[in-house]
Write an enzyme that holds these catalytic residues in place. Structure first.
Site, PDB file in Angstrom:
ATOM      1  CG  HIS A   1     -18.344 -19.297 142.603  1.00 59.00           C
ATOM      2  ND1 HIS A   1     -18.252 -19.322 143.976  1.00 59.00           N
ATOM      3  CD2 HIS A   1     -18.394 -17.975 142.258  1.00 59.00           C
ATOM      4  CE1 HIS A   1     -18.252 -18.081 144.442  1.00 59.00           C
ATOM      5  NE2 HIS A   1     -18.318 -17.236 143.419  1.00 59.00           N
TER       6      HIS A   1
ATOM      7  CG  HIS B   1     -17.031 -15.048 140.734  1.00 54.73           C
ATOM      8  ND1 HIS B   1     -18.311 -14.860 141.201  1.00 54.73           N
ATOM      9  CD2 HIS B   1     -17.077 -14.802 139.385  1.00 54.73           C
ATOM     10  CE1 HIS B   1     -19.094 -14.496 140.189  1.00 54.73           C
ATOM     11  NE2 HIS B   1     -18.374 -14.466 139.078  1.00 54.73           N
TER      12      HIS B   1
ATOM     13  CG  ASP C   1     -14.322 -13.353 145.412  1.00 57.49           C
ATOM     14  OD1 ASP C   1     -14.534 -13.865 144.303  1.00 57.49           O
ATOM     15  OD2 ASP C   1     -15.233 -13.024 146.196  1.00 57.49           O
ATOM     16  CG  HIS C   2     -15.279 -17.625 146.176  1.00 60.14           C
ATOM     17  ND1 HIS C   2     -16.060 -18.108 147.192  1.00 60.14           N
ATOM     18  CD2 HIS C   2     -15.722 -16.357 145.933  1.00 60.14           C
ATOM     19  CE1 HIS C   2     -16.946 -17.191 147.546  1.00 60.14           C
ATOM     20  NE2 HIS C   2     -16.757 -16.125 146.786  1.00 60.14           N
TER      21      HIS C   2
ATOM     22  CG  HIS D   1     -22.872 -16.680 142.274  1.00 62.33           C
ATOM     23  ND1 HIS D   1     -23.263 -15.489 142.820  1.00 62.33           N
ATOM     24  CD2 HIS D   1     -21.508 -16.600 142.173  1.00 62.33           C
ATOM     25  CE1 HIS D   1     -22.208 -14.728 143.019  1.00 62.33           C
ATOM     26  NE2 HIS D   1     -21.138 -15.375 142.632  1.00 62.33           N
TER      27      HIS D   1
ATOM     28  CG  ASP E   1     -20.135 -15.934 146.266  1.00 62.12           C
ATOM     29  OD1 ASP E   1     -19.867 -16.181 147.457  1.00 62.12           O
ATOM     30  OD2 ASP E   1     -19.447 -15.185 145.544  1.00 62.12           O
TER      31      ASP E   1
ATOM     32  CG  HIS F   1     -19.236 -13.901 150.460  1.00 62.87           C
ATOM     33  ND1 HIS F   1     -19.944 -12.998 149.698  1.00 62.87           N
ATOM     34  CD2 HIS F   1     -18.289 -14.408 149.657  1.00 62.87           C
ATOM     35  CE1 HIS F   1     -19.438 -12.978 148.477  1.00 62.87           C
ATOM     36  NE2 HIS F   1     -18.420 -13.818 148.423  1.00 62.87           N
TER      37      HIS F   1
HETATM   38 ZN    ZN Z   1     -17.723 -14.282 146.454  1.00 66.50          ZN
HETATM   39 ZN    ZN Z   2     -19.044 -15.146 143.252  1.00 66.45          ZN
END
Ligand code: ZN
Ligand code: ZN
Length: 305
Positions: A63, A65, A67-68, A140, A210, A268
């Site tokens: 996804h 976000h 941080d990914h 998520h 997530d 995570h």
């Molecule tokens: Zn995450």
């Molecule tokens: Zn996320």
């Protein structure tokens, strides 16, 4: 038999800590690398753990976000500067591709290799020579996907005694039968199933990204050898897991138990937990075959038969 290792490049959620980098996990298999998520700084760890910048490679992004995904551009650029020439395929939510194209244009980044894009969708998203990757919807706060890497079944074990009893001499005809091709001996056709044992299932590795635990995901990951699952919170913070659409270690363990997986890996982790010991303990009470990931952890996925 091909060795499969899972290398944890980053095991934190949202922000890096002293011990943990942002999420990224690699499956290393016979010169191939399948990278799942690509948090900021992944390129440095990629080099540190010797994953190889010019390997046959597939990148799966769960996804969008930051941080990914923030590490993707740097990794691609480093691969370009390392003279990568092999095509690289990225499976991700559709919007990633527009972002990547625009950013590469703004920063004048040209890559010496072709980049293939596959928008994530339910079902098979990639077929390799002897494996495939399937995706399923996760639950998520934004569009998010879970992935399942599956080796294709291997032919059964060859039985030389049976072959000899059927009058097939050792040599090229044995190799043909082992590769699944029928042969003719003395005017009679012999089929591989006459000399091979039952087909042997391949190994499978699931990655949740997530998500909240859902029945769909328990079904999707059913029977997988190794499951890597969102374990952002301890169960005392279940309200936060619900609110932010993540899972607790106990919820990950319950899903692993329901899905009948071989082993569970928690990852995570929220930066609020300095160590993952408490999360591991609560998960192991529900599903004993659980380990907690840490940056640099390498797990081999054994061949069962
Ligand atoms: Zn995450
Ligand atoms: Zn996320």
């Amino acid at each position: 038999m091909t060795k499969i290792e899972v290398v944890f490049l980053g095991t934190s959620s949202a922000t890096p800590t002293k011990r943990r980098s942002l999420p990224s996990v690699a499956i290393r298999r016979e010169g191939q690398v399948i990278l799942m998520d690509c948090g900021e700084g992944a390129q440095g760890r990629f080099v540190k753990f010797g994953l190889g910048l010019n390997r046959e490679m597939l990148i799966l992004i769960t996804h969008l976000h930051g941080d990914h995904v923030n590490g993707l551009l740097g990794l691609l650029q480093t691969m370009g500067m390392s003279q990568r020439i092999r095509t690289l395929t990225v499976v991700a939510p559709q919007e990633l591709f527009a972002w990547l194209k625009t950013t590469m244009k703004v920063l004048h980044i040209g890559l010496p290799f072709d980049l293939g894009f596959v928008p994530a969708r339910s079902g098979v998203v990639f077929r390799g020579k002897d494996f495939r990757v399937r995706a399923a919807r996760a639950s998520h706060s934004i569009e998010s996907w879970s992935f399942l890497f599956e080796e294709l079944p291997r032919p059964g074990v060859f039985d030389p005694k049976k072959a000899l009893s059927l009058g097939i001499p050792e040599g090229s005809k044995w190799s043909s039968l082992q590769r699944g091709r029928s042969v003719v001996v003395g005017g009679v056709r012999v089929h591989p199933r006459q000399v091979l044992g039952p087909e042997r299932p391949g190994r499978s590795i699931g990655y949740s990204g997530d998500t909240r635990p859902t029945r769909r995901l328990a079904k999707f990951f059913a029977g997988s050898d190794l499951l890597i699952f969102d374990s952002t919170f301890a169960s005392r913070d279940t309200d936060k897991a619900v609110e932010r659409k993540h899972s607790t270690a106990s919820e990950a363990a319950q899903l692993a138990k329901d899905a009948g997986v071989g082993r569970l890996v928690l990852t995570h982790f929220s930066a609020r937990y300095k160590r993952a010991d408490a999360l591991l303990r609560e998960a192991q009470r529900i599903f004993p075959q659980t380990v907690a990931a840490h940056d640099g952890l390498v797990l081999e996925v054994p061949t069962l038969q």
